[in-house]
Design a protein around this motif. Sequence first.
Motif, short mmCIF file in Angstrom:
data_model
loop_
_atom_site.label_atom_id
_atom_site.label_comp_id
_atom_site.label_asym_id
_atom_site.label_seq_id
_atom_site.Cartn_x
_atom_site.Cartn_y
_atom_site.Cartn_z
N ILE A 1 8.74 2.92 -23.07
CA ILE A 1 7.68 4.30 -22.58
C ILE A 1 6.48 3.46 -22.61
CG2 ILE A 1 6.62 6.31 -23.12
CD1 ILE A 1 9.37 6.80 -21.29
N ASP A 2 6.06 2.84 -23.75
CA ASP A 2 4.87 2.26 -23.89
C ASP A 2 4.51 1.13 -22.78
OD1 ASP A 2 4.19 3.58 -26.22
OD2 ASP A 2 5.11 2.22 -27.65
N ASP A 3 5.37 0.52 -22.56
CA ASP A 3 5.34 -0.61 -21.46
C ASP A 3 5.28 -0.06 -20.03
OD1 ASP A 3 6.07 -2.47 -23.64
OD2 ASP A 3 8.12 -2.78 -22.68
N THR A 4 5.85 1.18 -20.09
CA THR A 4 5.92 1.65 -18.51
C THR A 4 4.21 2.33 -18.26
OG1 THR A 4 8.09 2.19 -18.50
CG2 THR A 4 6.64 3.55 -17.12
N ILE A 5 3.88 2.81 -19.55
CA ILE A 5 2.46 3.53 -19.33
C ILE A 5 1.33 2.38 -19.01
CG2 ILE A 5 0.45 4.43 -20.82
CD1 ILE A 5 2.84 5.94 -22.08
N GLN A 6 1.56 1.20 -19.66
CA GLN A 6 0.60 0.00 -19.37
C GLN A 6 0.74 -0.41 -17.87
OE1 GLN A 6 1.54 -3.00 -22.38
NE2 GLN A 6 0.73 -1.77 -24.22
N LEU A 7 1.98 -0.46 -17.46
CA LEU A 7 2.30 -0.98 -15.86
C LEU A 7 1.72 0.07 -15.09
CD1 LEU A 7 5.56 -2.86 -16.65
CD2 LEU A 7 3.54 -3.84 -16.07
N ARG A 8 2.03 1.38 -15.44
CA ARG A 8 1.30 2.38 -14.62
C ARG A 8 -0.17 2.27 -14.49
NH1 ARG A 8 0.92 7.72 -15.90
NH2 ARG A 8 -0.07 7.07 -17.84
N ASP A 9 -0.60 2.10 -15.64
CA ASP A 9 -2.18 2.14 -15.58
C ASP A 9 -2.86 1.07 -14.78
OD1 ASP A 9 -2.03 4.49 -17.26
OD2 ASP A 9 -2.67 3.39 -19.05
N LYS A 10 -1.88 -0.28 -14.83
CA LYS A 10 -2.46 -1.40 -14.24
C LYS A 10 -2.21 -1.28 -12.60
CE LYS A 10 -1.88 -6.29 -14.21
NZ LYS A 10 -1.04 -7.70 -14.94
N TRP A 11 -1.12 -0.95 -12.11
CA TRP A 11 -0.69 -1.06 -10.80
C TRP A 11 -0.65 0.48 -9.73
CZ3 TRP A 11 -0.95 -5.43 -9.15
CH2 TRP A 11 -0.66 -6.58 -9.84
N PRO B 1 -2.28 3.62 -11.12
CA PRO B 1 -2.89 4.78 -12.17
C PRO B 1 -2.64 6.28 -11.88
CG PRO B 1 -4.72 3.44 -11.00
CD PRO B 1 -3.41 2.91 -10.37
N LYS B 2 -2.60 6.42 -10.49
CA LYS B 2 -2.52 8.04 -10.28
C LYS B 2 -1.17 8.46 -10.35
CE LYS B 2 -6.43 8.02 -6.99
NZ LYS B 2 -6.80 8.40 -5.69
N ALA B 3 -0.06 7.75 -10.58
CA ALA B 3 1.37 7.94 -10.59
C ALA B 3 1.52 8.73 -12.01
CB ALA B 3 2.02 7.07 -10.72
N LYS B 4 2.52 9.68 -12.14
CA LYS B 4 2.90 10.52 -13.11
C LYS B 4 3.99 9.75 -13.75
CE LYS B 4 -0.08 14.13 -12.66
NZ LYS B 4 -1.31 14.17 -13.49
N ILE B 5 4.29 9.74 -15.13
CA ILE B 5 5.59 9.36 -15.56
C ILE B 5 6.50 10.48 -16.01
CG2 ILE B 5 6.47 8.11 -17.49
CD1 ILE B 5 4.06 6.27 -17.62
N GLN C 1 0.77 -1.43 0.10
CA GLN C 1 0.09 0.12 0.02
C GLN C 1 0.86 1.34 0.05
OE1 GLN C 1 -2.83 -0.56 3.23
NE2 GLN C 1 -4.25 -1.50 1.94
N GLN C 2 1.97 1.26 -0.59
CA GLN C 2 2.86 2.30 -0.81
C GLN C 2 2.79 2.62 -2.42
OE1 GLN C 2 6.92 1.73 -0.68
NE2 GLN C 2 7.43 3.64 0.43
N HIS C 3 2.22 3.61 -2.85
CA HIS C 3 2.14 3.88 -4.41
C HIS C 3 3.19 5.04 -4.51
CE1 HIS C 3 -1.70 1.62 -3.50
NE2 HIS C 3 -1.13 0.86 -4.58
N PRO C 4 3.51 4.90 -5.48
CA PRO C 4 4.47 6.17 -6.02
C PRO C 4 3.86 7.29 -6.56
CG PRO C 4 4.69 4.39 -7.66
CD PRO C 4 4.03 4.00 -6.68
#
Length: 255
Positions: A101-111, A113-117, A77-80
Amino acid sequence: MSTVIYPSPIYGPVHSRRLGLSLGVNLMPADGKICTFDCLYCECGFNKDRRTHSPHPTRQQVAEALEKQLIKMHDDQQHPDVLTFAGNGEPTSHPEFSGIIDDTIQLRDKWCPKAKISVLSNATFSGHDDIRQALLKVDNNILKLDTVNMDYIRKVDRPTQPSYNVKDIIENMRWFKGHVIIQTMFMKGDGTDNTGEEYVAPWLEAVKYIQPQEVMVYTIDRETPDQKLRKASHEELDAIRDRVIALGIPCTASY
């Protein structure tokens, strides 16, 4: 010299002065530095002292390591706040940067979603179409512009590409039509000082021309390979920040 080399491909999370809780993505090898600049102030040290013969992490290795860490942080429960491409050199020089970058966007959206890249770049590849298209996809396209004075750039940023021209970099930044954050290091010492009017005024004109979404001005925070360098003062940074804000452009100062 106690400059730092980061783990690869994932490090942190760390607390960033400018970005919050940041999970770092280092696209360079873990045992050295690969960069198109050789800055006097680089926390990773001089290029010649940090040479590596190891390969870059592959796109698959980056994705697997990133997802593993994001799952761990999710379970804890520690979200970046941000996933930050930085580390031991220039991230956009990685041959698979666009796909990563494409992979990172997919993983961000999954785990998370509020984090910025965020991508911290010296902008040397900002004229390449594939890099531009990738940077358009990230939340924070943070590009370096320490000055518009080429003599200062040659002495302090020390680009390794003979073709480097700050006028081209400024045009590349303007190409993003506002989807760019300018990051500028102000400092003194060892014959350097870009806090004076002869540097600040032309830099402000470039900022006004580029029309970024934001500007970040900052100064030395960690040990530098050139140990004669000194911080810019709070007062100097605040004065520069206020002049950017007067242009109608948001600006933060980090000390």
